[in-house]
Design an enzyme around this catalytic site. Structure first.
Site, short mmCIF file in Angstrom:
data_model
loop_
_atom_site.label_atom_id
_atom_site.label_comp_id
_atom_site.label_asym_id
_atom_site.label_seq_id
_atom_site.Cartn_x
_atom_site.Cartn_y
_atom_site.Cartn_z
N ALA A 65 0.86 -1.17 0.00
CA ALA A 65 0.00 0.00 0.00
C ALA A 65 0.90 1.23 0.00
O ALA A 65 2.04 1.18 0.45
CB ALA A 65 -0.89 -0.01 1.24
N GLY A 108 0.52 -4.96 0.88
CA GLY A 108 -0.62 -4.99 -0.03
C GLY A 108 -0.30 -5.66 -1.36
O GLY A 108 -1.19 -6.21 -2.02
N GLU A 111 -0.73 -9.24 -0.71
CA GLU A 111 -2.17 -9.48 -0.55
C GLU A 111 -2.88 -9.45 -1.90
O GLU A 111 -3.78 -10.26 -2.15
CB GLU A 111 -2.76 -8.42 0.39
CG GLU A 111 -2.23 -8.58 1.81
CD GLU A 111 -2.62 -7.43 2.73
OE1 GLU A 111 -2.23 -6.29 2.44
OE2 GLU A 111 -3.32 -7.68 3.72
N GLU A 131 3.95 -5.08 7.30
CA GLU A 131 3.15 -4.02 7.93
C GLU A 131 3.57 -3.74 9.37
O GLU A 131 3.52 -2.62 9.85
CB GLU A 131 1.66 -4.39 7.91
CG GLU A 131 1.01 -4.29 6.54
CD GLU A 131 1.13 -5.56 5.71
OE1 GLU A 131 1.90 -6.47 6.08
OE2 GLU A 131 0.45 -5.63 4.66
C1 HXC Z 1 5.03 4.40 -1.07
C2 HXC Z 1 6.97 3.46 -1.81
C3 HXC Z 1 6.60 2.20 -1.28
C4 HXC Z 1 5.35 2.11 -0.61
C5 HXC Z 1 8.52 1.99 -2.20
N1 HXC Z 1 8.17 3.28 -2.36
N2 HXC Z 1 7.58 1.32 -1.54
N3 HXC Z 1 6.20 4.55 -1.69
N4 HXC Z 1 4.61 3.24 -0.54
N5 HXC Z 1 4.89 0.97 -0.11
C6 HXC Z 1 8.93 4.34 -3.03
C7 HXC Z 1 10.11 4.81 -2.19
O1 HXC Z 1 9.69 5.73 -1.23
C8 HXC Z 1 10.98 5.43 -3.24
O2 HXC Z 1 10.48 6.70 -3.57
C9 HXC Z 1 10.76 4.53 -4.45
O3 HXC Z 1 9.52 3.86 -4.22
C10 HXC Z 1 11.83 3.47 -4.60
O4 HXC Z 1 11.94 2.76 -3.38
P1 HXC Z 1 13.32 2.52 -2.61
O5 HXC Z 1 12.98 2.24 -1.19
O6 HXC Z 1 14.27 3.63 -2.90
O7 HXC Z 1 13.83 1.19 -3.35
P2 HXC Z 1 14.80 0.06 -2.75
O8 HXC Z 1 15.89 0.69 -1.94
O9 HXC Z 1 15.15 -0.80 -3.90
O10 HXC Z 1 13.91 -0.75 -1.72
C11 HXC Z 1 12.77 -1.52 -2.17
C12 HXC Z 1 11.85 -1.93 -0.97
C13 HXC Z 1 11.51 -0.67 -0.17
C14 HXC Z 1 12.62 -2.92 -0.08
C15 HXC Z 1 10.63 -2.62 -1.54
O11 HXC Z 1 11.00 0.33 -1.08
C16 HXC Z 1 10.46 -0.90 0.88
O12 HXC Z 1 10.75 -1.45 1.93
N6 HXC Z 1 9.23 -0.42 0.63
C17 HXC Z 1 8.13 -0.50 1.59
C18 HXC Z 1 7.66 -1.92 1.69
C19 HXC Z 1 6.50 -2.01 2.69
O13 HXC Z 1 6.66 -1.71 3.88
N7 HXC Z 1 5.31 -2.42 2.21
C20 HXC Z 1 4.18 -2.56 3.05
C21 HXC Z 1 3.39 -1.29 3.03
S1 HXC Z 1 2.09 -1.39 4.20
P3 HXC Z 1 11.43 8.02 -3.64
O14 HXC Z 1 10.46 9.13 -3.89
O15 HXC Z 1 12.15 8.09 -2.36
O16 HXC Z 1 12.31 7.70 -4.81
C22 HXC Z 1 0.85 -2.17 3.47
C23 HXC Z 1 -0.36 -2.13 4.30
C24 HXC Z 1 -1.51 -2.97 3.88
O17 HXC Z 1 0.93 -2.67 2.39
C25 HXC Z 1 -2.64 -2.77 4.86
C26 HXC Z 1 -2.24 -2.19 6.17
C27 HXC Z 1 -3.05 -1.06 6.65
#
Ligand code: HXC
Length: 257
Positions: A65, A108, A111, A131
């Site tokens: 998400a 997400g 999911e 999450e």
């Molecule tokens: C918004 C995101 C994002 C996300 C990545 N980006 N994931 N933006 N939401 N979930 C953005 C980063 O901010 C970044 O933007 C760009 O994408 C590239 O990501 P990087 O982190 O620079 O890439 P990398 O170093 O290769 O790392 C990849 C990654 C990491 C390991 C996947 O991005 C990451 O950990 N992302 C979050 C994963 C996560 O926690 N997902 C769960 C979300 S919660 P900029 O602008 O800085 O370039 C969820 C909730 C569901 O899904 C329901 C609960 C309520």
């Protein structure tokens, strides 16, 4: 196209939805959710489409998400707008849906893959429910679908630690349908979808419903549901044709009636 966050194409009887927010690793914001579910429902209502493929990029199916969109919300916001509930529309689609997953399928994204009916994974795929690292829990069915897919011990491990798992582990757990080299992921998914789309649509959609009943209900209820879905296939022309073709040693010509 008329879409901001996805690309929609068709290849014969297969509809293809490509998540297209590369700069955000296909993070699932509200626009993307609305567009994906809308496109899937349109395909579902299209008699010329027999299966749907959902895919992302080579680096990310979807990294979850959209955290930037979510971060400002409070309890009243998420309850008030029933945040994420539109994804339920995808699970109501009757057309079989094949996910082609390369790279990150986190939160997400994992999911979303689990809402799909078949998961074709590239050998670079990474799955997880991180999450908890953000102080929240899965909100698009992950705690339920992951647990039913891989069992309590593994689901607890993944959801409570928030660790990522590589495709080998996901394959061993039975989370994915097939693992292929990442270059072949989309092609394989389209082939699988093409195969499904060549079947009787009625039989395929009833089979999907029957398998989903196993997921959503107890065994007795699931068996009863399967029985009545099975009986209902005998009301179709495709059942008559499919069995006649076998007896006559020829390929069936399904009319999807
Ligand atoms: C918004 C995101 C994002 C996300 C990545 N980006 N994931 N933006 N939401 N979930 C953005 C980063 O901010 C970044 O933007 C760009 O994408 C590239 O990501 P990087 O982190 O620079 O890439 P990398 O170093 O290769 O790392 C990849 C990654 C990491 C390991 C996947 O991005 C990451 O950990 N992302 C979050 C994963 C996560 O926690 N997902 C769960 C979300 S919660 P900029 O602008 O800085 O370039 C969820 C909730 C569901 O899904 C329901 C609960 C309520």
């Amino acid at each position: 196209s008329e879409h901001e966050t996805i690309i929609v194409e068709r290849d014969g009887r297969v509809g293809i939805i490509t998540l297209n927010r590369p700069k955000a690793l296909n993070a699932l914001n509200t626009t993307l959710m609305t567009e994906v579910v809308g496109a899937a429902v349109d395909f579902d209502n299209d008699p010329d489409i027999g299966a749907i493929v959902i895919t992302g990029s080579e680096k990310a199916f979807a990294a979850g998400a959209d955290i930037k969109e979510m971060s400002g919300k409070d309890y009243s916001d998420v309850v008030g707008e029933q945040f994420f509930s539109a994804w339920d529309g995808l699970s109501r689609v009757r057309t079989p849906v094949v996910a082609a997953v390369n790279g990150y399928a986190l939160g997400g994204g994992c999911e979303l893959a689990m809402i799909c009916d078949v998961i074709i994974a590239g050998d670079n795929a990474v799955f997880g429910q991180p999450e908890i690292n953000l102080g929240v829990i899965p909100g698009i069915g992950g705690s339920q679908r992951l647990t039913r897919a891989v069992g309590k011990a593994k689901a607890m491990d993944l959801i409570l630690t928030g660790r990522n798992m590589k495709v080998d582990e996901a394959d061993k757990l039975g989370l994915v349908s097939r693992v292929v080299p990442k270059e072949n992921c989309l092609t394989t998914a389209k082939e699988v979808a093409g195969t499904i789309a060549s079947k009787s649509f009625i039989a395929a959609s009833l089979a999907k419903e029957a398998v989903n009943r196993a997921f959503e209900s107890g065994l007795g209820e699931g068996i009863r549901a399967e029985r009545s879905l099975f009986y209902s296939t005998f009301a179709t022309d495709d059942q008559t044709e499919g069995m006649a073709a076998f007896v006559e040693k020829r390929e069936p010509k399904f009319s999807h009636r």
